[in-house]
Design an enzyme around this catalytic site. Structure first.
Site, mmCIF file in Angstrom:
data_model
loop_
_atom_site.group_PDB
_atom_site.id
_atom_site.type_symbol
_atom_site.label_atom_id
_atom_site.label_comp_id
_atom_site.label_asym_id
_atom_site.label_seq_id
_atom_site.Cartn_x
_atom_site.Cartn_y
_atom_site.Cartn_z
ATOM 1 N N CYS A 180 0.835 -1.205 0.000
ATOM 2 C CA CYS A 180 0.000 0.000 0.000
ATOM 3 C C CYS A 180 0.868 1.253 0.000
ATOM 4 C CB CYS A 180 -0.925 0.012 1.209
ATOM 5 S SG CYS A 180 -1.960 1.495 1.282
ATOM 6 N N TRP A 203 -1.818 4.566 -4.738
ATOM 7 C CA TRP A 203 -2.370 5.850 -5.202
ATOM 8 C C TRP A 203 -1.274 6.798 -5.616
ATOM 9 C CZ3 TRP A 203 -2.963 4.512 0.141
ATOM 10 C CH2 TRP A 203 -2.161 5.223 1.022
#
Ligand SMILES: Cc1cc2nc3c(=O)[nH]c(=O)nc-3n(C[C@H](O)[C@H](O)[C@H](O)COP(=O)(O)OP(=O)(O)OC[C@H]3O[C@@H](n4cnc5c(N)ncnc54)[C@H](O)[C@@H]3O)c2cc1C
Ligand SMILES: Cc1cc2nc3c(=O)[nH]c(=O)nc-3n(C[C@H](O)[C@H](O)[C@H](O)COP(=O)(O)O)c2cc1C
Ligand SMILES: *[C@@H]1O[C@H](CO)[C@@H](O)[C@H](O)[C@H]1NC(C)=O
Ligand SMILES: *[C@@H]1O[C@H](CO)[C@@H](O)[C@H](O)[C@H]1NC(C)=O
Length: 711
Positions: free
Chosen positions: A666, A711
């Protein structure tokens, strides 16, 4: 009654009339109250009727106002039209459109390009064009698409090559294998927006193109691909669209005309409150104070900020731990999901924007917005006020669009401003130097160009057309739904950069920082600005508008499986949730599998988040959690999570190869790619698996044992 209706602007009015005098561009059936006593008496009843009409319209389709997307909120009262609303063929036929430009967009890039393309088709070739949000239509009837029309798709890719939220249905439909219908009539073009840092580069555009052509649809020009990482999206778009226009103009026998300048929206100032005014509410439900549809992407829920505290021990940087109380809301989440925060712009930026565009004295006046062609989507809700538009609905602090500066140049306050704006619009290097490298927003830019006369005469109708809607920001939830069912935690680093004396402040994270400052009774620090934290009509108190987005990022269904987690920086957010969840399972004697966490930050004493919590957890669950930390600024040698993975290669290998373990990554996409390369190398040298490291990683991904939240 007639006096109080909001009538559509008349088509006969020419654009020049609209812009002839600053402040008088309100047009159309402007409402005047002839008799204020009658008005007062009627107002309550009228508001009720309009409200009811809103609800009738909204309910059956489960669609209520959604910012920047929905069109015609309250502008169409004809409910019998609804059945055909979702059929693109009928819709184009009814509105006499030749070309539809669909977009699949999350943050507005492809929507922007869609709007530009549609506008160019109209002004340059006289084509009747429309822009369409993919989620507003059904696609079964594409087989009946008229051969003399054309469809263009502008599609962004996300996650692991996934479609944007608004394109999911279309994507599933068009790529589904049992979808037999021939699309021989469909003339189409596709342009993808992507970033080659991601593994599945422009996956959505490529898949859609392949699916359309498999079904016999005919492509105009090449499949266009924009790459953010190379900064070449704009250039690729320009050359792609020229080819599409070439094909289309010979196929449709189009002739170029002199480019005419036509606005898409009309704005009228009126004091007649014929409908409830949006003062920052994000949906009709919020405006009415009743929940008629479940919370979601178009309908956030206002929830209290229960805790908000600092995680860093640093004078310069902030990282916040925020907990939202969702117990009295319809929000629900699962460990691994994302939460969206709907921010507002700061007082400083709102004032600057209103000042520069000459709106500050009438900031609280009610305005009505309508689409001049009857089909264009309204970019912001209506009726509203200039203040609410700047504060809640428009992305006034975001990046400036170069294209938009050319429009601004037409309305410049003076010759010098005009020249600079036009040059910025034309010259990429000049724009990069003056604007993007300093992260100026549009109002700051005007102030920079004209320090003595920071004003621009651009009409509000052009502003809303050229600017984007303010978007919600997503965060990986850092709490476990098993442990804290009614609390959603966020771990967010505050965006703040100093440019020779000027600060750039990220919108959402500084808004959240405002809550922390208010809770702790702190004054805004250097360069920080205040926000209207109490929200529209003062109803927020210490609350924020939020919604939940489901993700695919999930702990193994079999809780005994070992997991490896790689999450440097705020990438550790979902792993805090994972660790909490397994710790709770352990104390309930459920025997969860081992956890190995690779975490990285600058130094142990500065930006190591949740240090106490990790220790506490390890005290409780012992060897169930192993943590490997990488500090990039602690010694002369920079250490990153990749290095730590290499150092513990044999553990990683045995967990993944022999023990059926899972790996989770992540954070930043660039990091995720480097980690993948390292994992491939680690798994390569393994003798028990005959395959190469890459094949092994592919297998892990295919079986859900390699998951990313990037992201
Ligand atoms: C799925 C997902 C999960 C995420 N999870 C987390 C998380 O757990 N924790 C976390 O901290 N973040 C997370 N993020 C990032 C987060 O959504 C926000 O992007 C981040 O917090 C910054 O938001 P902001 O509004 O404060 O900054 P913004 O105002 O949006 O600015 C962000 C960036 O946009 C650009 N920008 C903005 N304005 C301008 C301008 N005028 N000129 C030039 N460039 C400009 C700059 O690059 C700037 O750094 C996640 C993102 C996604 C998509
Ligand atoms: C969280 C995130 C994930 C992304 N995933 C991909 C991807 O898998 N493939 C790709 O080509 N681009 C990817 N991108 C890049 C976007 O597609 C690109 O930034 C695009 O311009 C966004 O357009 P939009 O504003 O229309 O949503 C990703 C961007 C973000 C922020
Ligand atoms: C509503 O739309 C239908 C079909 O388009 C039309 O026949 C009808 O006259 C319209 N009604 C009103 C009140 O505009
Ligand atoms: C492309 O993606 C990477 C990884 O998220 C990011 O660092 C980079 O800024 C992106 N490029 C652009 C121009 O958005």
């Amino acid at each position: 009654m007639g006096d109080f209706e909001i009538s559509a602007p008349t088509a006969s009015q020419s654009p020049t009339e609209l812009y002839s005098a600053p402040g008088t561009y309100q047009i159309g059936g402007q409402t005047h109250l002839r008799d204020s006593i009658f008005a007062t008496a009627c107002f309550t009843a009228l508001a009720g009727i309009i409200l009811a009409a809103y609800l009738r319209r909204a309910l059956p389709k489960c669609r209520i106002f959604n910012i920047g997307r929905d069109h015609g909120v309250g502008s169409e009262a004809n409910t019998s039209k609804q059945a055909t609303d979702r059929c693109i063929v009928q819709r184009m036929d009814a509105a006499k459109k030749d070309l539809v430009v669909f977009f699949g967009s999350q943050t507005g890039n492809s929507q922007d390009l869609a709007e530009r393309l549609a506008k160019e088709g109209h002004s340059r070739f006289g084509l009747q064009t429309m822009v369409a949000d993919l989620e507003n239509y059904d696609y079964e009837t594409l087989v009946d698409f008229p051969p003399d029309k054309a469809a263009v798709f502008l599609l962004s890719s996300y996650g692991e090559g996934e479609p944007t939220d608004n394109a999911i249905q279309f994507f599933d439909f068009i790529t589904s294998e049992d979808n037999e219908g021939r699309l021989g009539n469909v003339r189409y073009a596709v342009f993808g927006l992507g970033n080659s840092t991601y593994e599945h580069y422009n996956h959505v555009a490529r898949k859609v193109d392949a699916a359309l052509s498999l079904r016999g649809a005919k492509r105009m020009g090449v499949l266009g691909e924009g790459d953010d990482a190379k900064g070449s999206t704009e250039d690729s778009f320009l050359s792609w669209k020229d080819e599409v226009w070439q094909v289309l103009s010979s196929a449709m026998d189009l002739r170029e005309q002199e480019i005419q300048f036509k606005p898409s929206f009309a704005v009228s100032e009126t004091n007649a409150q014929s409908a409830p005014v949006f003062l920052g509410e994000r949906s009709v439900d919020e405006l009415n104070g009743i929940k008629t549809t479940p919370s979601g992407r178009h309908n956030p829920c206002v929830v209290p900020v229960k805790h908000c505290y600092e995680l860093f021990r640093s004078a310069e940087r902030n990282c916040l731990h925020v907990e939202l109380d969702i117990s009295n809301s319809d929000l629900a989440y699962e460990t691994g999901d994302h939460v969206a925060i709907w921010p507002m712009n700061s007082n400083t930026e709102v004032d600057r924007f209103l000042r520069v565009f000459g709106l500050i004295d009438k900031r609280h006046e009610t305005i009505h917005i309508s689409a001049l062609d009857g089909v264009s989507q309204l970019p912001i809700p209506t009726p509203t006020t200039y203040d609410a538009a700047a504060r809640y609905y428009l992305d006034i602090a975001g990046p400036v669009s170069r294209q938009f500066l050319q429009t601004c140049a037409r309305f410049a306050a003076d010759q010098q401003q005009k020249e600079v704006l036009a040059k910025l619009g034309d010259n990429k290097e000049y724009f990069a130097e003056l604007v993007s490298s300093r992260m100026l927003n549009i109002a700051e830019l005007i102030e920079t160009i004209s320090p003595d006369n920071p004003a621009c005469g651009i009409p509000f109708a052009m502003l809303i057309e050229g600017m984007r809607a303010l978007q919600p920001r997503y965060y990986s939830i850092s709490s476990s739904s098993l442990v804290q069912e009614s609390q959603v935690a966020i771990t967010a680093v505050v965006e703040s950069t100093k440019f020779d004396g000027r600060w750039f402040k990220g919108v959402a994270t500084n808004y959240i920082l405002g809550f922390k400052q208010q809770k702790c009774g702190e004054k805004p620090a250097m360069g920080n600005t205040a926000y209207a934290l109490s929200g529209p009509r003062g109803k927020y108190k210490l609350s924020v508008a939020a919604h939940i987005r489901q993700s695919h990022f999930r702990l193994p269904a079999d809780i005994s499986r070992s997991i490896i987690m790689v999450g440097p920086g705020t990438g550790v957010a979902p792993f805090r949730a994972f660790v909490h969840e397994r710790a709770a399972q352990a104390s309930a004697s459920l025997s969860p599998g081992n956890m190995v966490l690779f975490y990285g930050c600058r130094t142990q004493n500065e930006d190591f988040v949740y240090a106490e919590e990790w220790k506490e957890c390890q005290r409780k669950i012992g060897s169930l959690l192993t943590m490997h930390t990488a500090f990039s600024r602690q010694s002369t040698r920079k250490v990153y999570v990749q290095d730590k993975l290499t150092q513990y290669a044999s553990t990683v290998r045995s967990l993944l190869v022999e023990n059926g373990g899972y790996v989770y990554i992540c954070g930043n996409a660039g990091m995720a790619r480097q980690v993948q390369a390292v994992l491939c190398r680690i798994l390569e040298g393994d003798t028990t698996s005959a395959e190469s490291g890459e094949t092994f990683v592919k297998m892990l991904k295919a079986t859900g044992r390699y998951q990313e939240d990037v992201w």
